[in-house]
Design a protein around this motif. Structure first.
Motif, PDB file in Angstrom:
ATOM      1  N   ASN A 193       0.765  -1.171   0.453  1.00  0.00           N
ATOM      2  CA  ASN A 193      -0.158  -0.088  -0.178  1.00  0.00           C
ATOM      3  C   ASN A 193       1.051   1.318  -0.392  1.00  0.00           C
ATOM      4  O   ASN A 193       1.040   1.892   1.067  1.00  0.00           O
ATOM      5  CB  ASN A 193      -0.754   0.318   1.513  1.00  0.00           C
ATOM      6  CG  ASN A 193      -2.351   1.438   1.125  1.00  0.00           C
ATOM      7  OD1 ASN A 193      -2.294   1.696   0.446  1.00  0.00           O
ATOM      8  ND2 ASN A 193      -3.315   1.205   2.125  1.00  0.00           N
ATOM      9  N   ILE A 194       1.693   1.578  -0.919  1.00  0.00           N
ATOM     10  CA  ILE A 194       2.663   2.641  -1.297  1.00  0.00           C
ATOM     11  C   ILE A 194       1.727   4.194  -0.946  1.00  0.00           C
ATOM     12  O   ILE A 194       2.363   4.829  -0.680  1.00  0.00           O
ATOM     13  CB  ILE A 194       3.649   2.233  -2.364  1.00  0.00           C
ATOM     14  CG1 ILE A 194       4.143   0.787  -3.043  1.00  0.00           C
ATOM     15  CG2 ILE A 194       4.755   3.542  -2.705  1.00  0.00           C
ATOM     16  CD1 ILE A 194       4.230   0.503  -1.822  1.00  0.00           C
ATOM     17  N   ASP A 202      12.742   4.509  -1.908  1.00  0.00           N
ATOM     18  CA  ASP A 202      12.483   3.278  -2.228  1.00  0.00           C
ATOM     19  C   ASP A 202      10.749   3.240  -2.621  1.00  0.00           C
ATOM     20  O   ASP A 202      10.454   2.390  -3.467  1.00  0.00           O
ATOM     21  CB  ASP A 202      12.368   2.427  -0.360  1.00  0.00           C
ATOM     22  CG  ASP A 202      13.828   1.939  -0.385  1.00  0.00           C
ATOM     23  OD1 ASP A 202      13.994   1.528  -0.933  1.00  0.00           O
ATOM     24  OD2 ASP A 202      13.608   1.885   0.669  1.00  0.00           O
ATOM     25  N   CYS A 203      10.259   3.594  -2.140  1.00  0.00           N
ATOM     26  CA  CYS A 203       8.524   3.713  -2.096  1.00  0.00           C
ATOM     27  C   CYS A 203       8.163   4.172  -3.878  1.00  0.00           C
ATOM     28  O   CYS A 203       7.264   3.301  -4.218  1.00  0.00           O
ATOM     29  CB  CYS A 203       7.533   4.602  -0.964  1.00  0.00           C
ATOM     30  SG  CYS A 203       7.631   4.318   0.126  1.00  0.00           S
ATOM     31  N   CYS A 204       8.797   4.530  -4.328  1.00  0.00           N
ATOM     32  CA  CYS A 204       8.846   5.845  -5.410  1.00  0.00           C
ATOM     33  C   CYS A 204       9.847   4.456  -6.544  1.00  0.00           C
ATOM     34  O   CYS A 204       9.193   4.031  -7.790  1.00  0.00           O
ATOM     35  CB  CYS A 204       9.467   6.801  -5.895  1.00  0.00           C
ATOM     36  SG  CYS A 204       8.598   8.069  -5.186  1.00  0.00           S
ATOM     37  N   ARG A 205      10.327   3.742  -6.044  1.00  0.00           N
ATOM     38  CA  ARG A 205      10.858   2.473  -6.389  1.00  0.00           C
ATOM     39  C   ARG A 205       9.953   1.410  -6.768  1.00  0.00           C
ATOM     40  O   ARG A 205       9.730   0.789  -8.246  1.00  0.00           O
ATOM     41  CB  ARG A 205      12.405   2.243  -5.890  1.00  0.00           C
ATOM     42  CG  ARG A 205      13.710   1.163  -6.393  1.00  0.00           C
ATOM     43  CD  ARG A 205      14.113   0.900  -6.454  1.00  0.00           C
ATOM     44  NE  ARG A 205      15.064   0.566  -4.940  1.00  0.00           N
ATOM     45  CZ  ARG A 205      15.852   0.420  -3.798  1.00  0.00           C
ATOM     46  NH1 ARG A 205      17.043   0.249  -5.315  1.00  0.00           N
ATOM     47  NH2 ARG A 205      15.800  -0.281  -2.772  1.00  0.00           N
ATOM     48  N   ALA A 206       9.105   1.043  -5.851  1.00  0.00           N
ATOM     49  CA  ALA A 206       8.183   0.239  -6.379  1.00  0.00           C
ATOM     50  C   ALA A 206       7.354   0.046  -7.060  1.00  0.00           C
ATOM     51  O   ALA A 206       6.885  -0.179  -7.307  1.00  0.00           O
ATOM     52  CB  ALA A 206       7.894   0.272  -3.850  1.00  0.00           C
ATOM     53  N   ALA A 210      12.461   8.257  -7.671  1.00  0.00           N
ATOM     54  CA  ALA A 210      13.424   7.505  -6.622  1.00  0.00           C
ATOM     55  C   ALA A 210      14.809   8.600  -6.095  1.00  0.00           C
ATOM     56  O   ALA A 210      15.219   8.221  -5.155  1.00  0.00           O
ATOM     57  CB  ALA A 210      13.186   6.439  -7.014  1.00  0.00           C
ATOM     58  N   VAL A 211      15.214   8.565  -7.472  1.00  0.00           N
ATOM     59  CA  VAL A 211      16.601   9.161  -7.853  1.00  0.00           C
ATOM     60  C   VAL A 211      16.334  10.312  -6.408  1.00  0.00           C
ATOM     61  O   VAL A 211      17.701  10.514  -5.976  1.00  0.00           O
ATOM     62  CB  VAL A 211      16.890   9.480  -9.269  1.00  0.00           C
ATOM     63  CG1 VAL A 211      18.104  10.041  -8.802  1.00  0.00           C
ATOM     64  CG2 VAL A 211      17.199   7.955  -9.291  1.00  0.00           C
ATOM     65  N   GLY A 216      23.445   4.045  -7.141  1.00  0.00           N
ATOM     66  CA  GLY A 216      23.933   3.440  -7.866  1.00  0.00           C
ATOM     67  C   GLY A 216      23.033   2.821  -8.646  1.00  0.00           C
ATOM     68  O   GLY A 216      23.080   1.971  -9.987  1.00  0.00           O
ATOM     69  N   ASP A 217      21.973   1.744  -7.839  1.00  0.00           N
ATOM     70  CA  ASP A 217      21.200   0.456  -8.075  1.00  0.00           C
ATOM     71  C   ASP A 217      20.474   0.865  -9.533  1.00  0.00           C
ATOM     72  O   ASP A 217      20.536   0.738 -10.612  1.00  0.00           O
ATOM     73  CB  ASP A 217      20.817  -0.203  -7.226  1.00  0.00           C
ATOM     74  CG  ASP A 217      21.482  -0.549  -5.988  1.00  0.00           C
ATOM     75  OD1 ASP A 217      23.182  -1.175  -6.415  1.00  0.00           O
ATOM     76  OD2 ASP A 217      21.156  -1.462  -4.724  1.00  0.00           O
ATOM     77  N   LEU A 218      19.635   2.105  -9.340  1.00  0.00           N
ATOM     78  CA  LEU A 218      19.012   2.211  -9.883  1.00  0.00           C
ATOM     79  C   LEU A 218      19.399   2.992 -11.999  1.00  0.00           C
ATOM     80  O   LEU A 218      19.468   2.563 -13.143  1.00  0.00           O
ATOM     81  CB  LEU A 218      18.099   3.784 -10.230  1.00  0.00           C
ATOM     82  CG  LEU A 218      16.697   3.108  -8.308  1.00  0.00           C
ATOM     83  CD1 LEU A 218      16.119   4.444  -8.178  1.00  0.00           C
ATOM     84  CD2 LEU A 218      15.997   2.576  -8.839  1.00  0.00           C
TER      85      LEU A 218
END
Length: 379
Positions: A187-188, A228-232, A239-240, A272-274
């Motif tokens: 439930n972001i 993390d929420c935005c990445r999800a 997210a960045v 870096g992951d993104l």
């Protein structure tokens, strides 16, 4: 989905004491968040203290230490209801994001004919959040004599006032815990809403108290979880942005605190992951290298902390992996070998058993990367 760690309760690192300490001074085994109030409460009415403070309790029975589900919780995500929606015809209420995934009511099994907004309940939830951990009940005593003070307090409701102010920072922990519950249930939007409130609270406290290491690490972690929420949800740009805000904020602070150092290095790695998933390897290597440098600086002050050494090994592996993708094989192998040389001699204490599993996993991965190179050389 990565499980976030609450920044309001410092989990002991494997190399530190096993006792968990809350940065706000709460002791879950002996006290609640109202300790700061209780410690100032006199055992008997005194002439110098005409306004004894009564412990504030949640009227809905919520306990932030145990986080039991209350009447304002959504039974699906087990967090406070967000965008409250009521099922028709059964009238059971849930978060809009949670109930939208169901055709039958998860509470009673009735067919859902339609879903309606319930602004009344949502307003109650919002007011509950606004008042949580901000209530200080002060009994004003206007009596002129010492003997009838208690009687005056008991019989004069007009003399009793409820003052809302920040009596503790328990509200931040409360919001973050509900955000984590919502995040785990995907439930972001609920998680983001609670985190944004949490960030606002921390910024207010920073203005009042200054850049304490606890508050700074908390804000950095909250901003990171917003990332993390935005990445999800696939919103990479946002997210960045959140991760970069976390990095920008934490980079201005002295790096003599391990919590700040750890949060900063993690945020750099997440950017870096993104960038890696976006195919921008040069940018990926830059962020991984910055994270590595932060961790190298941290270990200079604490050279014998196994968890810090292991963090450096992980960063070396991430940089080496990118070097391999960029075609710099020799540089990559040297990076993997440097990481092996760091972690292989580590000897952990018996109480660091939790770290041993991570150590074994990292070492196995590093050696496998060297084996890959050797296998290619024999072909």
């Amino acid at each position: 989905m990565t499980t976030p760690v609450c920044p309001f309760v410092k989990a002991s690192r494997p190399d530190e004491s096993s006792t968990k300490k809350c940065p706000f001074g709460f002791d879950s085994s002996t006290a609640t968040a109202t300790n700061n109030i209780k410690n100032n409460k006199p055992s008997q009415p005194q002439q110098q203290s005409p306004s004894p403070v009564v412990e504030a309790k949640c009227p809905f029975g919520y306990d932030s230490q145990k986080l039991k589900i209350g009447p304002l919780s959504c039974i699906i995500c087990q967090a406070l209801i967000f965008q409250c929606s009521r099922c028709v015809p059964c009238s059971h209420a849930f978060c809009k994001g949670c109930i939208s995934k169901f055709k039958d009511c998860p509470l009673c099994g009735a067919d859902i004919e339609k879903i309606e907004d319930d602004e009344k309940i949502q307003s109650l939830v919002d007011r509950f959040i606004e008042g949580h951990a901000r209530i200080k009940r002060t009994q004003e005593i206007d009596s002129n004599t010492e003997n009838n003070k208690e009687e005056a307090v008991a019989e004069s409701p007009k003399n009793k006032t409820v003052i809302y102010e920040d009596v503790s920072l328990e509200r931040g922990a409360f919001l973050f815990q509900h955000a984590m519950r919502a995040f785990r249930a995907q439930n972001i939007e609920s998680a983001k809403s609670r985190l944004c409130l949490c960030a606002e609270d921390i910024r207010d406290q920073l203005e009042k108290m200054g850049n304490t290491s606890e508050l700074c690490s908390q804000l950095g972690a909250v901003l990171g979880m917003l990332g993390d929420c935005c990445r999800a949800t696939g919103d990479t740009a946002s997210a960045v942005s959140y991760f970069e805000e976390s990095v920008e904020f934490l980079s201005k602070l002295p790096r003599n605190d391990l919590e700040i150092t750890h949060t900063l290095s993690v945020s750099l790695n997440k950017i870096g992951d993104l960038k890696y998933y976006a195919g921008d390897l040069q940018a990926t290597r830059s962020y991984y290298s910055r994270s590595l440098n932060v961790r190298r600086d941290a270990v200079k002050d604490k050279p014998n902390v196994p968890s810090l050494i292991l963090d450096i090994a992980v960063s070396l592996a991430k940089v080496a992996d990118v070097d391999r993708s960029l075609g710099n094989e020799d540089v990559a192998v040297n990076g993997f070998q440097e990481a092996i040389n760091l972690v292989e001699p580590l000897k952990l204490k018996s109480e660091e058993s939790g770290l041993q599993q991570r150590l074994d996993s990292v070492l196995e991965f590093l050696k496998s990367q060297i084996v890959v190179k050797e296998a290619e050389a024999t072909l």
